[in-house]
Motif scaffolding. Structure first.
Motif, PDB file in Angstrom:
ATOM      1  N   ILE A  38      18.103  74.068 110.703  1.00 61.26           N
ATOM      2  CA  ILE A  38      17.982  74.346 112.137  1.00 61.26           C
ATOM      3  C   ILE A  38      16.775  75.241 112.356  1.00 61.26           C
ATOM      4  N   SER A  39      16.007  74.952 113.406  1.00 57.26           N
ATOM      5  CA  SER A  39      14.880  75.826 113.726  1.00 57.26           C
ATOM      6  C   SER A  39      14.956  76.253 115.173  1.00 57.26           C
ATOM      7  N   ILE A  40      14.626  77.496 115.415  1.00 57.39           N
ATOM      8  CA  ILE A  40      14.605  78.015 116.779  1.00 57.39           C
ATOM      9  C   ILE A  40      13.157  78.416 117.054  1.00 57.39           C
ATOM     10  N   ILE A  41      12.651  77.899 118.175  1.00 58.13           N
ATOM     11  CA  ILE A  41      11.216  78.027 118.421  1.00 58.13           C
ATOM     12  C   ILE A  41      10.930  78.814 119.703  1.00 58.13           C
ATOM     13  N   GLY A  42       9.938  79.685 119.634  1.00 56.63           N
ATOM     14  CA  GLY A  42       9.524  80.480 120.793  1.00 56.63           C
ATOM     15  C   GLY A  42       8.597  81.587 120.319  1.00 56.63           C
ATOM     16  N   THR A  43       7.469  81.753 121.006  1.00 51.15           N
ATOM     17  CA  THR A  43       6.503  82.765 120.573  1.00 51.15           C
ATOM     18  C   THR A  43       7.127  84.166 120.661  1.00 51.15           C
ATOM     19  N   GLY A  44       6.969  84.934 119.600  1.00 52.20           N
ATOM     20  CA  GLY A  44       7.504  86.298 119.587  1.00 52.20           C
ATOM     21  C   GLY A  44       8.986  86.354 119.284  1.00 52.20           C
ATOM     22  N   ILE A  45       9.525  85.243 118.792  1.00 52.13           N
ATOM     23  CA  ILE A  45      10.967  85.165 118.532  1.00 52.13           C
ATOM     24  C   ILE A  45      11.457  86.275 117.592  1.00 52.13           C
ATOM     25  N   VAL A  46      10.595  86.648 116.641  1.00 50.93           N
ATOM     26  CA  VAL A  46      10.996  87.682 115.671  1.00 50.93           C
ATOM     27  C   VAL A  46      11.280  89.019 116.325  1.00 50.93           C
ATOM     28  N   ARG A  47      10.697  89.227 117.504  1.00 60.13           N
ATOM     29  CA  ARG A  47      10.902  90.518 118.170  1.00 60.13           C
ATOM     30  C   ARG A  47      12.073  90.481 119.156  1.00 60.13           C
ATOM     31  N   ASN A  48      12.714  89.305 119.262  1.00 58.58           N
ATOM     32  CA  ASN A  48      13.826  89.178 120.213  1.00 58.58           C
ATOM     33  C   ASN A  48      15.146  89.524 119.501  1.00 58.58           C
ATOM     34  N   ILE A  49      15.428  90.816 119.489  1.00 60.83           N
ATOM     35  CA  ILE A  49      16.563  91.330 118.721  1.00 60.83           C
ATOM     36  C   ILE A  49      17.893  90.738 119.196  1.00 60.83           C
ATOM     37  N   ASN A  50      18.014  90.595 120.523  1.00 58.52           N
ATOM     38  CA  ASN A  50      19.251  90.043 121.092  1.00 58.52           C
ATOM     39  C   ASN A  50      19.544  88.656 120.543  1.00 58.52           C
ATOM     40  N   PHE A  51      18.503  87.842 120.537  1.00 53.52           N
ATOM     41  CA  PHE A  51      18.711  86.478 120.077  1.00 53.52           C
ATOM     42  C   PHE A  51      19.036  86.460 118.576  1.00 53.52           C
ATOM     43  N   MET A  52      18.349  87.293 117.825  1.00 57.29           N
ATOM     44  CA  MET A  52      18.604  87.362 116.376  1.00 57.29           C
ATOM     45  C   MET A  52      20.072  87.714 116.126  1.00 57.29           C
ATOM     46  N   ARG A  53      20.575  88.649 116.924  1.00 57.35           N
ATOM     47  CA  ARG A  53      21.945  89.104 116.771  1.00 57.35           C
ATOM     48  C   ARG A  53      22.910  87.929 117.041  1.00 57.35           C
ATOM     49  N   LYS A  54      22.616  87.197 118.130  1.00 55.22           N
ATOM     50  CA  LYS A  54      23.481  86.066 118.491  1.00 55.22           C
ATOM     51  C   LYS A  54      23.435  84.987 117.422  1.00 55.22           C
ATOM     52  N   LEU A  55      22.272  84.766 116.886  1.00 50.12           N
ATOM     53  CA  LEU A  55      22.122  83.747 115.845  1.00 50.12           C
ATOM     54  C   LEU A  55      22.970  84.123 114.623  1.00 50.12           C
ATOM     55  N   LEU A  56      22.890  85.399 114.247  1.00 46.69           N
ATOM     56  CA  LEU A  56      23.679  85.862 113.092  1.00 46.69           C
ATOM     57  C   LEU A  56      25.174  85.754 113.384  1.00 46.69           C
ATOM     58  N   ASP A  57      25.556  86.001 114.642  1.00 46.07           N
ATOM     59  CA  ASP A  57      26.969  85.851 115.041  1.00 46.07           C
ATOM     60  C   ASP A  57      27.452  84.429 114.813  1.00 46.07           C
ATOM     61  N   VAL A  58      26.631  83.464 115.257  1.00 42.98           N
ATOM     62  CA  VAL A  58      27.012  82.049 115.103  1.00 42.98           C
ATOM     63  C   VAL A  58      27.154  81.707 113.613  1.00 42.98           C
ATOM     64  N   ILE A  59      26.238  82.217 112.818  1.00 45.02           N
ATOM     65  CA  ILE A  59      26.272  81.924 111.388  1.00 45.02           C
ATOM     66  C   ILE A  59      27.538  82.512 110.757  1.00 45.02           C
ATOM     67  N   GLU A  60      27.835  83.763 111.159  1.00 44.14           N
ATOM     68  CA  GLU A  60      28.991  84.436 110.588  1.00 44.14           C
ATOM     69  C   GLU A  60      30.305  83.782 111.029  1.00 44.14           C
ATOM     70  N   LYS A  61      30.363  83.494 112.345  1.00 44.74           N
ATOM     71  CA  LYS A  61      31.576  82.901 112.921  1.00 44.74           C
ATOM     72  C   LYS A  61      31.906  81.567 112.231  1.00 44.74           C
ATOM     73  N   ASN A  62      30.888  80.792 111.942  1.00 48.03           N
ATOM     74  CA  ASN A  62      31.117  79.468 111.342  1.00 48.03           C
ATOM     75  C   ASN A  62      31.144  79.519 109.807  1.00 48.03           C
ATOM     76  N   LYS A  63      30.991  80.720 109.259  1.00 51.44           N
ATOM     77  CA  LYS A  63      30.992  80.922 107.798  1.00 51.44           C
ATOM     78  C   LYS A  63      29.985  80.014 107.088  1.00 51.44           C
ATOM     79  N   PHE A  64      28.783  79.965 107.656  1.00 51.26           N
ATOM     80  CA  PHE A  64      27.743  79.139 107.037  1.00 51.26           C
ATOM     81  C   PHE A  64      27.108  79.861 105.860  1.00 51.26           C
ATOM     82  N   ASP A  65      26.766  79.081 104.830  1.00 48.17           N
ATOM     83  CA  ASP A  65      26.028  79.641 103.691  1.00 48.17           C
ATOM     84  C   ASP A  65      24.544  79.337 103.880  1.00 48.17           C
TER      85      ASP A  65
END
Ligand code: ADP
Ligand code: ASP
Ligand code: MG
Length: 318
Positions: free
Chosen positions: A260-287
């Motif tokens: 999966i790829s998430i695209i958008g300039t400056g994405i690395v600085r978008n802390i909120n989105f990073m947090r949500k992404l990690l939530d989805v990964i954790e919730k679904n127990k993805f490796d």
């Protein structure tokens, strides 16, 4: 007078009715005092059919002959469209890749354009004609036909637009723009009004076939704005240009089954989105197998198979 390039993909030229729709779009642009160059793909699934038929004849079809075969699909489209436009009272001329001066290297089925000699195109435009060019093909130093790889008509269009210093390059297809995810897979996909070249390049390389990656590279190099629109409605499309909007998440793309790829300039600085992404990964127990982060993209390779539900969930966050 402005020079405009209009490219129509396979689904836009699939039958005579659709060719009539395409012709009316071309005519209305021509009537606005523009010089018009049209690039077309093979009709419908023609290219797939030709490939299958070749493999029915040989497990290892000859490379040179494959290009002769595959280029024939686009040749049919240009002739039909030109016959139609002439019948409607508009002077049009069809040109194959070599007639349009598109010179490439020798890489069969994956050729790169090296140069375009625009004399013939200019001559026809100066005579007031609508010039219709076969997408996805050129010729090499041996005067043999070459093709550009699947989806390569987009590249013909942008390369011609660059060589002709066109005002715009329109890419018409069955979708009215670039969406946050593939709209044919995820119903909640949202249209993106504008993307930078870099963002579009990331999106193409992550599997969104709406634009051929190579065409975006050329557009970026020669600063040609690409406008993607639908052949079948007149909705505003997506403009791809060098305008960069920082810190906005633009799109999610799924490549194969577990990337999966998430695209958008400056994405690395978008802390909120990073947090949500990690939530989805954790919730679904993805490796996670691998994580790649650039200025405009986060790509995650998972051990798990990623379903469209997950793509949907991420899409909702955009
Ligand atoms: P054409 O034959 O006109 O070149 P393509 O089939 O190559 O058109 O590209 C259009 C298709 O790209 C759409 O039908 C859509 O399913 C697909 N696509 C994938 N990702 C996206 C996206 N993010 N936005 C829009 N379309 C997308
Ligand atoms: N006809 C070719 C293909 O199907 C090129 C294109 O449509 O852009 O890949
Ligand atoms: Mg395409």
């Amino acid at each position: 007078m402005n020079t405009i390039v209009m490219k129509f993909g396979g689904s836009s030229v699939a039958d005579n009715e659709k060719l009539k729709t395409v012709a009316s779009k071309i005519i209305s642009m021509y009537e606005k005092q523009n010089k018009i160059i049209v690039v077309v793909s093979a009709q419908g699934k023609t290219t797939d059919k030709l490939i299958n038929e070749a493999y029915e004849l040989s497990n290892k079809p000859n490379n040179r002959e494959m290009d002769v075969l595959l280029s024939s699909g686009e040749q049919v489209s240009i002739a039909k469209l030109s016959i139609l436009l002439n019948d409607l009272g508009y002077s049009a001329v069809s040109l194959t890749g070599w007639q349009a001066g598109i010179f490439t290297n020798n890489a069969n089925q994956n050729a790169l354009i090296e140069n375009i000699d625009v004399d013939r195109i200019n001559k026809e435009l100066d005579e007031g004609k609508i010039v219709i060019i076969a997408g996805f093909q050129g010729y090499n130093e041996n005067l043999d036909i070459t093709t550009f790889g699947r989806g390569g008509s987009d590249t013909t269009a942008v390369a011609i637009a660059s060589a002709m210093q066109a005002k715009n390059c329109y890419i018409f297809s069955d979708v009215d723009g670039v969406y946050t995810v593939d709209p044919n897979k995820i119903s909640e996909a949202k249209k993106i009004p504008a993307l930078s070249y870099r963002e579009m390049l990331e999106l193409s390389s992550e599997g969104a076939k709406v634009l051929h990656g190579r065409c975006v590279e050329i557009a970026e190099k020669y600063k040609i704005p690409i406008i993607t629109k639908s052949t079948f409605n007149s909705n505003a499309g997506t403009v791809i240009s060098d305008i960069i909007e920082e810190n906005t998440i633009k799109s999610v793309a799924k490549k194969e089954i577990s990337r999966i790829s998430i695209i958008g300039t400056g994405i690395v600085r978008n802390i909120n989105f990073m947090r949500k992404l990690l939530d989805v990964i954790e919730k679904n127990k993805f490796d996670i197998l691998e994580l790649q982060i650039t200025e405009s993209k986060i790509s995650v390779d998972f051990k798990n198979i990623i379903t469209d539900d997950i793509v949907q969930e991420l899409n909702k966050m955009i």
